[in-house]
Design an enzyme around this catalytic site. Structure first.
Site, PDB file in Angstrom:
ATOM      1  CG  ASN A  38       8.878 -27.017  -9.789  1.00 44.94           C
ATOM      2  OD1 ASN A  38       9.296 -25.953 -10.256  1.00 44.94           O
ATOM      3  ND2 ASN A  38       9.677 -28.033  -9.534  1.00 44.94           N
ATOM      4  CG  ASP A  39       6.481 -20.666  -7.370  1.00 46.15           C
ATOM      5  OD1 ASP A  39       6.283 -19.880  -8.315  1.00 46.15           O
ATOM      6  OD2 ASP A  39       6.531 -20.285  -6.175  1.00 46.15           O
ATOM      7  CG  HIS A 131      16.428   0.634   9.338  1.00 48.64           C
ATOM      8  ND1 HIS A 131      15.663   1.775   9.326  1.00 48.64           N
ATOM      9  CD2 HIS A 131      16.264   0.085  10.586  1.00 48.64           C
ATOM     10  CE1 HIS A 131      15.050   1.922  10.491  1.00 48.64           C
ATOM     11  NE2 HIS A 131      15.403   0.911  11.267  1.00 48.64           N
ATOM     12  CE  LYS A 195       8.197   5.669  14.076  1.00 49.41           C
ATOM     13  NZ  LYS A 195       8.746   5.139  12.808  1.00 49.41           N
ATOM     14  NE  ARG A 197       7.091   1.052  12.970  1.00 45.69           N
ATOM     15  CZ  ARG A 197       6.501   1.419  11.857  1.00 45.69           C
ATOM     16  NH1 ARG A 197       5.356   0.840  11.489  1.00 45.69           N
ATOM     17  NH2 ARG A 197       7.018   2.364  11.114  1.00 45.69           N
ATOM     18  CG  ASP A 221      12.844   7.460   7.752  1.00 46.39           C
ATOM     19  OD1 ASP A 221      13.917   6.924   8.080  1.00 46.39           O
ATOM     20  OD2 ASP A 221      11.757   7.158   8.276  1.00 46.39           O
TER      21      ASP A 221
END
Length: 313
Positions: A38-39, A131, A195, A197, A221
């Site tokens: 059933n995952d 990040h 930049k 996005r 980065d």
């Protein structure tokens, strides 16, 4: 009596977990993760954890939801097995970019993930190159936040010819602080790209600040995903006179068209650490850097109750 050090791994990055265990001189702990019809996932430890100092290594790489739930279940199972302390070692922390409410009716997913990890029972966390540093503050338990900067600096210093003729480049204004720190370490100038996005997979470069003409550009980065930002940056740098472009990242996720973009783009080589398992097809332009020894040293110091701060930079 000293608590036994035990290192376990989820399914996301077994090679890194094994490298960390080898550096610590301890066997990688035995555990089983299965998926029911059933995952639903099933997690079980195959050895006693009682009064152990448990470190669970799991990068939140794709499929992110599977790996997150597996980590939560491993933490919960360890606490239920009378572990003395459980540390979630998360080399790559997914959802770290969702760190603020910058649009109406959205979730601050980075905080939600932190809440889930703590609710599962983690006593502390160890991660690398978030990040945004503010994600650290979403935790109410101690968090050790490592940096891959020494590894990346060593890569550039040993792989790039005539390093004195190089310039460190931030691919967007938000990465200036990270690029500036690396530039100081290498005693190099800095430049950055303005930049915009357009979507999750599309970006456009609007301008370059700094001099790259006749120089080797070193793009740095925190993460490379679809490589859209990277290729746009490389094209902008070459158009502005850079003679070569190298790039280095902490997290090499490489999804979708990333490898094709890198191979077709004007980039000599792209390096990323092994916080993420490299599952994309092989490429002569892709290089992997090891952070296993750095994580092993941090785990050893946490286990011994020693300072980890000297490993932050």
């Amino acid at each position: 009596m000293e608590r036994p050090l035990m290192v376990f791994s989820g399914q996301s990055n077994l090679p890194l977990a094994q490298e960390i265990a080898d550096n610590l001189g301890v066997p990688l702990g035995r555990s089983t993760t299965e998926r029911f019809a059933n995952d639903c996932l099933f997690v079980r430890y195959e050895q006693s954890l009682r009064e152990g100092d448990i470190f669970i290594i799991q990068s939140l790489t794709p499929p992110v939801q599977d790996h997150l739930v597996e980590l939560l279940m491993m933490i919960d199972a360890a606490k239920s097995s009378s572990a003395a302390r459980v540390t979630a070692v998360i080399p790559y922390y997914a959802y770290a970019r969702s760190d603020k409410k910058d649009a109406p009716r959205i979730s601050i997913a980075a905080r939600l993930v932190a809440d889930l990890i703590q609710a599962a029972g983690a006593d502390r966390a160890l991660t690398m190159t978030l990040h945004s540093a503010q994600v650290h503050g979403f935790f109410k338990v101690p968090v050790d936040h490592l940096s891959a900067e020494p590894v990346i600096a060593n890569y550039f210093a040993t792989q790039v010819d005539k390093l004195e003729n190089a310039v460190v480049v931030a691919p967007d204004a938000g990465d200036i602080k990270r690029a500036s720190s690396l530039a100081r370490r290498l005693a190099l100038p800095i430049a950055f790209i303005d930049k915009q996005r357009l979507s999750d997979t599309e970006v456009t470069s609007r301008g370059l600040v700094g001099d790259v003409r006749g120089k080797t550009a070193l793009v740095v980065d925190d993460e490379v995903s679809t490589a859209g930002t990277l290729v746009q940056a490389a094209e902008s740098l070459t158009q502005n006179g850079a003679q070569a472009v190298y790039a280095a990242f902490t997290h090499g996720v490489y999804v979708g068209p990333a490898i094709d973009r890198i191979e077709k783009g004007p980039i000599v080589e792209v390096a990323a650490t092994n916080t993420c398992t490299y599952k994309a097809r092989p490429s002569s332009k892709i290089k992997q850097l090891s952070v296993g020894p750095l994580f092993a040293e941090a785990i050893w110091r946490i286990h011994r109750g020693e300072s980890v701060s000297s490993l932050f930079t």
